[in-house]
Design a protein around this motif. Structure first.
Motif, short mmCIF file in Angstrom:
data_model
loop_
_atom_site.label_atom_id
_atom_site.label_comp_id
_atom_site.label_asym_id
_atom_site.label_seq_id
_atom_site.Cartn_x
_atom_site.Cartn_y
_atom_site.Cartn_z
N GLU A 25 -5.03 -35.51 -64.39
CA GLU A 25 -5.13 -34.63 -65.32
C GLU A 25 -5.79 -33.83 -64.84
O GLU A 25 -5.91 -32.70 -66.20
CB GLU A 25 -5.80 -35.50 -66.09
N GLU A 26 -6.59 -33.34 -63.73
CA GLU A 26 -6.87 -31.99 -63.84
C GLU A 26 -6.33 -31.32 -63.61
O GLU A 26 -6.00 -30.00 -63.98
CB GLU A 26 -8.10 -32.57 -62.36
N GLY A 27 -4.94 -31.60 -62.46
CA GLY A 27 -4.26 -31.08 -62.50
C GLY A 27 -3.59 -30.26 -63.40
O GLY A 27 -2.98 -28.92 -64.21
N MET A 28 -3.42 -31.27 -64.61
CA MET A 28 -2.63 -30.51 -65.89
C MET A 28 -3.42 -29.50 -66.29
O MET A 28 -3.08 -28.45 -66.78
CB MET A 28 -2.19 -31.79 -66.92
N ARG A 29 -4.75 -29.56 -66.65
CA ARG A 29 -5.38 -29.15 -67.12
C ARG A 29 -5.98 -28.09 -66.85
O ARG A 29 -5.77 -26.66 -67.16
CB ARG A 29 -7.29 -29.46 -67.58
N LYS A 30 -5.65 -27.36 -65.56
CA LYS A 30 -5.89 -26.50 -64.17
C LYS A 30 -4.26 -25.81 -64.28
O LYS A 30 -4.45 -24.10 -64.69
CB LYS A 30 -6.33 -26.39 -62.60
N ALA A 31 -3.11 -26.48 -64.34
CA ALA A 31 -2.36 -25.43 -65.00
C ALA A 31 -1.91 -25.37 -65.72
O ALA A 31 -1.93 -23.67 -66.32
CB ALA A 31 -0.92 -26.57 -64.70
N ALA A 32 -2.15 -25.68 -67.29
CA ALA A 32 -2.45 -24.99 -68.31
C ALA A 32 -3.08 -23.92 -68.58
O ALA A 32 -3.37 -22.46 -68.98
CB ALA A 32 -3.09 -26.57 -69.14
N LYS A 33 -4.62 -24.28 -67.67
CA LYS A 33 -5.34 -23.22 -67.76
C LYS A 33 -5.19 -21.63 -67.34
O LYS A 33 -4.85 -20.08 -67.47
CB LYS A 33 -6.52 -23.15 -66.71
N HIS A 34 -3.94 -21.35 -66.36
CA HIS A 34 -3.49 -20.96 -65.30
C HIS A 34 -2.18 -20.16 -65.61
O HIS A 34 -2.34 -18.73 -66.26
CB HIS A 34 -3.04 -21.64 -63.40
N ILE A 35 -1.40 -21.14 -67.01
CA ILE A 35 -1.10 -20.39 -68.08
C ILE A 35 -1.27 -19.77 -68.76
O ILE A 35 -0.82 -18.56 -68.74
CB ILE A 35 0.06 -21.55 -68.66
N ASN A 36 -2.30 -20.45 -69.60
CA ASN A 36 -2.84 -19.54 -70.59
C ASN A 36 -3.64 -17.70 -70.28
O ASN A 36 -3.61 -16.50 -70.69
CB ASN A 36 -3.76 -20.44 -71.07
N ASP A 37 -4.31 -17.89 -68.43
CA ASP A 37 -4.64 -16.84 -68.16
C ASP A 37 -3.68 -16.34 -67.33
O ASP A 37 -3.84 -14.41 -68.55
CB ASP A 37 -5.31 -17.44 -66.97
N LEU A 38 -2.41 -16.63 -67.30
CA LEU A 38 -1.72 -15.19 -66.83
C LEU A 38 -0.58 -15.44 -68.62
O LEU A 38 -0.63 -13.56 -68.27
CB LEU A 38 -0.23 -16.02 -66.45
N ILE A 39 -0.61 -15.52 -69.58
CA ILE A 39 -0.45 -14.89 -71.00
C ILE A 39 -1.18 -13.97 -70.77
O ILE A 39 -0.61 -13.32 -71.31
CB ILE A 39 0.03 -15.98 -72.49
N LEU A 40 -2.39 -14.18 -71.45
CA LEU A 40 -3.32 -13.65 -71.74
C LEU A 40 -3.37 -11.75 -70.80
O LEU A 40 -2.40 -10.84 -70.77
CB LEU A 40 -4.70 -13.69 -71.61
N ASN A 41 -3.13 -12.78 -69.34
CA ASN A 41 -2.64 -10.97 -68.82
C ASN A 41 -1.89 -10.66 -69.34
O ASN A 41 -1.70 -8.49 -69.29
CB ASN A 41 -2.40 -11.61 -67.69
N PHE A 42 -0.32 -10.77 -69.19
CA PHE A 42 0.64 -10.30 -69.66
C PHE A 42 1.12 -9.98 -70.98
O PHE A 42 1.26 -8.28 -71.15
CB PHE A 42 2.23 -11.34 -69.77
N GLU A 43 0.71 -10.30 -72.19
CA GLU A 43 -0.06 -9.51 -73.33
C GLU A 43 -0.53 -8.18 -72.99
O GLU A 43 -0.51 -7.35 -74.46
CB GLU A 43 -0.72 -10.51 -74.22
N GLN A 44 -1.91 -8.18 -72.32
CA GLN A 44 -2.67 -7.34 -72.12
C GLN A 44 -1.83 -6.82 -71.14
O GLN A 44 -2.60 -5.48 -71.88
CB GLN A 44 -3.87 -7.51 -72.10
N ASN A 45 -1.09 -6.36 -70.63
CA ASN A 45 -0.57 -5.53 -69.84
C ASN A 45 1.00 -4.99 -69.39
O ASN A 45 1.05 -3.62 -70.10
CB ASN A 45 -0.67 -5.50 -67.83
N TYR A 46 1.70 -5.53 -70.30
CA TYR A 46 3.39 -5.53 -71.30
C TYR A 46 3.45 -5.06 -72.90
O TYR A 46 2.59 -5.89 -73.93
CB TYR A 46 3.90 -6.48 -70.54
N ALA A 47 3.76 -4.88 -73.34
CA ALA A 47 3.82 -4.71 -74.40
C ALA A 47 5.05 -5.78 -75.48
O ALA A 47 6.31 -5.45 -75.16
CB ALA A 47 4.97 -3.33 -74.97
N VAL A 48 5.01 -6.82 -75.12
CA VAL A 48 5.33 -8.19 -75.17
C VAL A 48 5.15 -8.72 -76.87
O VAL A 48 3.93 -9.05 -76.79
CB VAL A 48 4.71 -8.95 -74.08
#
Length: 96
Positions: A25-48
């Motif tokens: 459960e902890e691994g899934m939650r951490k993975a989801a957070k990491h994915i969401n952080d990466l999504i935010l990073n891509f959206e802020q830095n690239y015209a996607v």
């Protein structure tokens, strides 16, 4: 092992999952957070404009890190095996 129901949110969508125990459960939650952080990073830095493109970029980044780590681990294993063989040969030479 105890089955747990977990809801994780990725890119604004909720995904209900069943996991094996608190560690998973902890691994899934951490993975989801990491994915969401990466999504935010891509959206802020690239015209996607499309979430699918952002998710594809995330998948590529995670997969490439896994492959790079696999290659490094393989190279390290070869180096360790070579060192062990050198030490074995050295020991055999001196014990004869």
């Amino acid at each position: 092992m105890e089955k747990l129901k977990v809801n994780v949110v990725i890119a604004g969508r909720t995904y209900p999952l069943i996991v094996n125990g608190e560690d998973e459960e902890e691994g899934m939650r951490k993975a989801a957070k990491h994915i969401n952080d990466l999504i935010l990073n891509f959206e802020q830095n690239y015209a996607v404009a499309d979430k699918q493109d952002v998710l594809a970029m995330c998948a590529l980044q995670f997969a490439s890190k896994l492959e790079i780590n696999t290659i490094k681990a393989s190279q390290e294993a070869i180096e360790v095996t070579n060192k062990i063989n050198e030490l074995t040969n050295l020991l055999e030479y001196h014990l004869k």
